[in-house]
Design a protein around this motif. Structure first.
Motif, short mmCIF file in Angstrom:
data_model
loop_
_atom_site.label_atom_id
_atom_site.label_comp_id
_atom_site.label_asym_id
_atom_site.label_seq_id
_atom_site.Cartn_x
_atom_site.Cartn_y
_atom_site.Cartn_z
N GLY A 130 2.47 6.29 -6.85
CA GLY A 130 1.21 6.58 -8.09
C GLY A 130 1.54 5.48 -8.97
N CYS A 159 1.42 -1.82 -0.35
CA CYS A 159 0.14 0.23 -0.07
C CYS A 159 1.13 1.34 0.09
N HIS A 173 0.51 3.88 -2.95
CA HIS A 173 -0.33 5.10 -2.96
C HIS A 173 0.96 5.93 -2.65
N ASN A 174 2.12 5.55 -2.30
CA ASN A 174 2.95 7.27 -2.46
C ASN A 174 4.01 7.83 -4.17
N TYR A 177 -6.97 -2.70 -6.43
CA TYR A 177 -5.60 -1.63 -6.92
C TYR A 177 -6.00 -2.26 -8.82
#
Ligand code: NAP
Length: 279
Positions: A148, A141, A145-146, A174
């Protein structure tokens, strides 16, 4: 060959040939054998030190490059400024100007820089798809998320004893597909002579190995069984001429011993072991 569609639209074979622990001196012969019996996906890694044998066997096979799906992985020491050059070096060894799937091999070190370089390679046409390997819950995650950047694949230890149900649930959010490494459990838990798998196999005229692999491909999970024996390579690829019935699938579901793999991949001891490995 049956395929799955990845989240970027590319088709990936459900069956491939894996080269972990294949001696670099043997890798050319092994890949030649694998291609000769019909494998069309090859899974290697910088860490396996056998990309050169893969490249030679593929180049000399006479099979069009676009008919072979090549997977390789960037090792954690090739981060930062080394990442781009290491990808170029893999392409040189593999004798190709692109790979079909390029993975971050391990979730340690500066894997952010490696992942960004993979994305750059994808944009430059050096990789058709990119993804991760051995990324569990929080690290998966965090990176997704970081950065992108959504991975097409996360390659995890997956077999009848480690079915990865919780990671599959997470990755579904995802659109990331699971790819199974160690699909025969590396022979642990008596996989090849396992009573339940052998018994089920007898109904279909199949071996324990074929039943265990079929259990995965029947759920759309690509498998990459490794063998140095051409006879066992042939055995491991005869997966698409039978279907396990609902009851047999349910029985195999009960063999799940440790959902997230045979080792504690999030333990400090495991991290220290992987971080200390160089090649
Ligand atoms: N991303 C990662 O971190 C990671 C980690 C591990 C593996 N992988 C990938 O996944 C691939 C497969 O995993 P793996 O190689 O660890 O384990 P595996 O494919 O589950 O098992 C390989 C073992 O099973 C034996 N074997 C193969 N077919 C057999 C059969 N039909 N009957 C009896 N024995 C048989 C092989 O010996 P013989 O060679 O003598 O047949 C070898 O010892 C690797 O090669 C690699 O490409 C990735």
């Amino acid at each position: 060959m049956e395929t799955i569609k990845l989240n970027n639209g590319i088709e990936m074979p459900l069956l491939g040939y894996g080269l972990f622990k294949v001696d670099p001196k043997e890798s050319e012969r092994c890949v030649r054998d694998a291609l000769s019996v019909g494998y069309r996906m090859i899974d290697t890694a910088q860490f396996y030190a056998n990309e050169e044998g893969v490249g030679k066997a593929v180049a000399e096979s006479g099979i069009p490059r676009e008919d072979i799906f090549i997977v390789t992985k960037v090792w954690l020491t090739n981060s930062g400024e080394k990442a781009a050059a290491s990808i170029q070096e893999s392409l040189r060894k593999l004798r190709t100007d692109y790979v079909d799937l390029l993975l971050v091999h391990q979730p340690y070190g500066d894997y952010y820089s490696i992942y960004r370089e993979l994305d750059k390679a994808r944009k430059e046409g050096k990789a058709r798809a990119i993804g991760l390997s051995n990324f569990y819950d929080d690290r998966f995650c965090d990176l997704v998320h970081n950065s992108g950047i959504i991975p097409a694949i996360n390659q995890l230890e997956t077999n009848v004893f480690s079915q990865q149900n919780s990671m599959r649930e997470l990755m579904k959010e995802y659109g990331t597909s699971l790819m199974a490494w160690g699909p025969m459990g590396q022979g642990k838990n008596d996989f090849f002579t396992h009573g339940t798998l052998t018994e089920i196999g007898a109904k279909y005229g199949k071996t324990a190995s074929q039943v265990g692999l079929r259990f995965l491909v029947q759920q759309g999970i690509p498998v990459i069984p490794k063998s140095t024996s051409i006879l066992r390579m042939e055995e491991n690829m005869k997966l698409f001429d039978f279907t396990l019935d609902k009851r047999d699938m349910e029985t195999i579901l009960t063999l799940n011993l440790n959902d997230k793999g045979s080792r504690d991949y999030t333990s400090p001891a495991y991290a220290r072991r992987i971080i200390s490995q160089t090649f």
